[in-house]
Design a protein around this motif. Sequence first.
Motif, short mmCIF file in Angstrom:
data_model
loop_
_atom_site.label_atom_id
_atom_site.label_comp_id
_atom_site.label_asym_id
_atom_site.label_seq_id
_atom_site.Cartn_x
_atom_site.Cartn_y
_atom_site.Cartn_z
N ASP A 1 0.78 -1.13 0.19
CA ASP A 1 -0.12 -0.01 0.11
C ASP A 1 0.85 1.22 0.02
N ASP A 2 2.02 1.17 0.75
CA ASP A 2 2.71 2.59 0.87
C ASP A 2 3.82 2.42 -0.61
N CYS A 3 4.15 1.21 -0.93
CA CYS A 3 5.04 1.28 -2.05
C CYS A 3 4.50 0.16 -3.18
N PRO A 4 3.73 0.39 -4.19
CA PRO A 4 3.14 -0.67 -5.06
C PRO A 4 4.35 -1.37 -5.87
N ARG A 5 5.47 -0.73 -6.00
CA ARG A 5 6.56 -1.34 -7.00
C ARG A 5 7.71 -0.62 -6.72
N TYR A 6 8.78 -1.62 -6.62
CA TYR A 6 10.38 -1.30 -6.61
C TYR A 6 11.08 -2.09 -7.31
N VAL A 7 11.75 -1.34 -8.34
CA VAL A 7 12.61 -1.98 -9.13
C VAL A 7 14.19 -1.76 -8.88
N ALA A 8 15.04 -2.66 -8.67
CA ALA A 8 16.28 -2.37 -8.33
C ALA A 8 17.23 -2.83 -9.44
N ARG A 9 18.22 -2.07 -9.87
CA ARG A 9 19.13 -2.66 -10.86
C ARG A 9 20.65 -2.19 -10.40
N ILE A 10 21.43 -3.16 -10.77
CA ILE A 10 23.00 -2.91 -10.36
C ILE A 10 23.80 -2.47 -11.56
N ILE A 11 24.39 -1.45 -11.43
CA ILE A 11 25.44 -0.67 -12.31
C ILE A 11 27.11 -1.02 -11.93
N HIS A 12 27.76 -1.56 -12.58
CA HIS A 12 29.19 -1.56 -12.42
C HIS A 12 29.72 -0.58 -13.03
N ASP A 13 31.19 -0.36 -12.91
CA ASP A 13 32.19 0.76 -13.73
C ASP A 13 31.46 1.81 -13.73
N VAL A 14 30.90 2.69 -12.64
CA VAL A 14 30.24 3.92 -12.53
C VAL A 14 30.94 5.03 -13.46
N GLN B 1 9.72 10.08 -13.92
CA GLN B 1 9.98 9.04 -12.95
C GLN B 1 11.01 9.33 -12.08
N PRO B 2 10.89 9.79 -10.89
CA PRO B 2 12.32 9.93 -10.08
C PRO B 2 13.09 8.72 -9.92
N LEU B 3 14.28 8.83 -9.90
CA LEU B 3 15.06 7.73 -9.51
C LEU B 3 16.32 8.08 -8.56
N HIS B 4 16.84 6.98 -7.66
CA HIS B 4 17.84 7.37 -6.94
C HIS B 4 18.94 6.36 -6.95
N ALA B 5 20.29 6.83 -6.69
CA ALA B 5 21.25 5.88 -6.89
C ALA B 5 21.93 5.92 -5.58
N PHE B 6 22.02 4.55 -4.84
CA PHE B 6 22.57 4.20 -3.77
C PHE B 6 24.15 3.59 -4.14
N ASP B 7 25.05 4.02 -3.13
CA ASP B 7 26.42 3.22 -3.28
C ASP B 7 26.17 1.88 -2.68
N LEU B 8 26.19 0.71 -3.50
CA LEU B 8 25.71 -0.54 -2.97
C LEU B 8 26.70 -1.05 -1.99
N SER C 1 24.90 6.74 2.06
CA SER C 1 25.09 5.95 0.99
C SER C 1 25.05 6.92 -0.35
N GLU C 2 25.56 7.83 -0.37
CA GLU C 2 25.68 9.00 -1.32
C GLU C 2 26.69 8.25 -2.43
N VAL C 3 26.32 8.56 -3.52
CA VAL C 3 27.25 7.98 -4.80
C VAL C 3 28.40 9.27 -4.77
N SER C 4 29.68 8.77 -4.95
CA SER C 4 30.67 9.71 -4.52
C SER C 4 31.86 9.48 -5.85
N PRO C 5 32.73 9.88 -6.15
CA PRO C 5 33.89 10.05 -7.16
C PRO C 5 34.38 8.37 -6.92
N THR C 6 34.41 7.67 -5.53
CA THR C 6 35.06 6.46 -5.24
C THR C 6 34.07 5.61 -5.46
N THR C 7 32.94 5.61 -5.65
CA THR C 7 31.76 4.65 -6.08
C THR C 7 32.29 3.56 -7.08
N ARG C 8 32.13 2.18 -6.90
CA ARG C 8 32.46 1.45 -7.91
C ARG C 8 30.99 0.57 -8.37
#
Length: 838
Positions: free
Chosen positions: A213-226, A263-270, A324-331
């Motif tokens: 009810d709070d979050c009808p859908r959540y899609v997560a994808r993983i990106i390497h070599d940022v 569509q808003p998106l957000h990136a986490f440093d995994l 969990s902010e994405v930084s220049p060192t994020t891989r």
Amino acid sequence: MRLPLSWLRDLVETELDASPLADRLVAAGIPVEGIERAGHELAGLVCGVIEAVERHPHSTHLLVARVDVGGRSLQVLTGAPNTRPGLRVAVAPAGVYVAGLKRVVQAQEMGGMRSEAVLLSQKEAGVGEDESGLWELPPEALAGASLAEALGLDDEVLEVEAYPNRPDWMGVVGLAREVAAVLGRPLRLPAVDYPAGPERADELCDVEIASFDDCPRYVARIIHDVPQGPVPWWIARRLYLAGMRTISPVVDVTNYVMLEAGQPLHAFDLERLAGRRIVVRRARDGERITTLDGQERTLDASMLVIADAERPQALAGLMGGAASEVSPTTRVVLLESATFHGALIRRTSRRLGLRTEASARFERGLPPSLAEWGSRRACHLLASLGARVAAGSVDRRREDDEAPVSISLRPERVNRVLGTQLTEAAIAEPLVRLGMEVQFEDDPGEGRARRLQVRVPAWRRDLQEEDDLAEEVARLYGYDRIPTTLPASMAAGRIPPEVDWAWQVRHALTAAGLDEVITYSFFSPAELEPLGLPADHEWMRAVAIANPLAEESSHLRTTLVSGLLRVARLNASRRQGIVRIFEVGRVFRPRGEARDGRAATGAGQAEASPPAHLPAEVRALEGLRPEERLLAGIAMMLVPAAAPRQWYEGVRAYDFYDLKGVLEAAADRLGIALEWQPTELEGLHPGRAARIWATADGRRVVAGWAGELHPEAAERLDLPGRLYLAELDLDALRPMRREVTARTPGRFPAVQRDLALLVPLDMPASRVLDLVRSHAGSLAEEVRLFDAYVGPHVPEGTRSLGITVVYRAPDRTLSDEEVDAARQALLQRLEAEGIRLR
């Protein structure tokens, strides 16, 4: 929503300029608020090509560059590390104002070398956040050309207002879809394909949703070599035109997709997520998170967060967390694309005072299918920049959430609503252009008209019934093409009695010389604290609002005085010497509250009970609703020092009788008889306050109160003069009206007799006037008070009232004998009431 014309043209083929296109959109019901020519803040900046670079003879960190700016060469001193021959740069010549520097460039000497311009970084030019070196322009930037024109930054931008029920208008694709439908052109959707890497997303992370009810859908994808470094210019350009600056590749791509798709998106440093796990849940009371803006925020259970295995990492739909902010060192990045409950995001935004581009979109209610499309689009862009995207995704959703909506549409209903005679094909055609699937009934049966079965696309969640589709037909068919017709059946309109009564009161108070004001129905009881009211006063017992917009609007108002005081103080602060205002509006009080006599408590004011036919649970809810009363509030103040002076008269401050005269004039116009009773009320000046009664046909009800604001309260409110207030209960007064009739002025002369009457001190003058009117006889046309005296030659315990009685006959001139007889009969009747001639 900013819609750059060049971006739109990549999705829809159109030769129209911004102005005629805006006209077409407005005609189709799409509100275009304005047209802006972007790039005006870059005026005066030009493109340059570095011809030569050498070291500064007297500085270890400065370089001397010769820059070609088209037909002339400038000498510029710079310390940028990427300065080199052949580089195309942004140049600000001397005399040009640079928005990013917030100053006008001046030619200056440093170490004996003259610098005739400034070479700019992206941040200094005001188009990005990169300040690591000079802005390296693309090859098409010719020396001497205007920077804005050479880079396409002088584009036309439409400012489109997105209605609360149209989240698709918060993205360029959604607006392009509307433009394509209006112009009858095909829509070219952006590409969303990308090569998948060998890793699998579901093996690299996990997602848990506490409540769909709070979050009808959540899609997560993983990106390497940022990717690092600046994004391609075409992305940076579009971000600039849409009102955003470039920051980093990952952030730029998420912002780009938000603007493009809505569509808003957000990136986490995994690697910073504990357990490489995402948990979408409500916050726990007292939990804290430091958001990307550097503020630490305290959360409660009404707020939705994106947490890892240990703690919150983002405010869902609002802003990410710094941990969990994405930084220049994020891989490795976990890319979030989700759908959140719009009302929940809106409440959290208000409670935290945090509104973002993302929350503005989630509040409108996004379709869950958009989360998948937006995620794929972002991965396509990141892959084009060199990133490696893991195969598949972690997709958590409620399976039945996007069951397609199908509406049965009757053509005759559309024509009846619009006043048209459109064919089935003419009705179906604009719906198809808007992306809907339309099918006709094969066999409607004998005597039945054929219907259209319309399947609504996921991005149009605002379409729920036939009339919604009829409106879409009207928009695309053209409002200007719909003929003007009368409805098939018309009923005579009627103004509700309570509305008509409120307007009569407004006209009466305006005729009495007052100006109407309208104030908010919300207030804070703290506003009334300067009046010195006790805590249990009925004005202080207000109904609290569950989700107030601000502290000063936390309760439903219990009196109109709070708003009138605000207006009076505002006028006084601006030296407006005369305040004569009124307001007609509703107040709200808890049911069952005892009244202190300020508001009406007389006949005809029993609280209405919920209708007996309602279910018990509905009746219980009705009983919780506050009682509403329609009141009229009046405020009057005249400050001689600030009031305009006239040569023919002096200026005096208002007194109680000015207020009384205004109320009586308005009451006479409304056909209401008022009586006044001296009283003392909290917050009012002792001896200058009265309760007001209304009388009619032997009935008598409390109609309100009037008086002067207490001097101590006036001082606490910084009022420079005496403020007179009154409040009338219009619900109590409405049944007390008598018919107001007009009569022709008498043709024959009137005869006037003055009476000096001795009356008991405790007898109100209004009571004496009523007695004189009732006993004066049929020849008495008017009775008025002109004098009141207490002092020498008046017996103790009495006072002298001077009263004028005007006699007139409608058919003849009265003789002295007739008038004297009527006067004598009046005096005899008054003596029986304890009133005698002085």
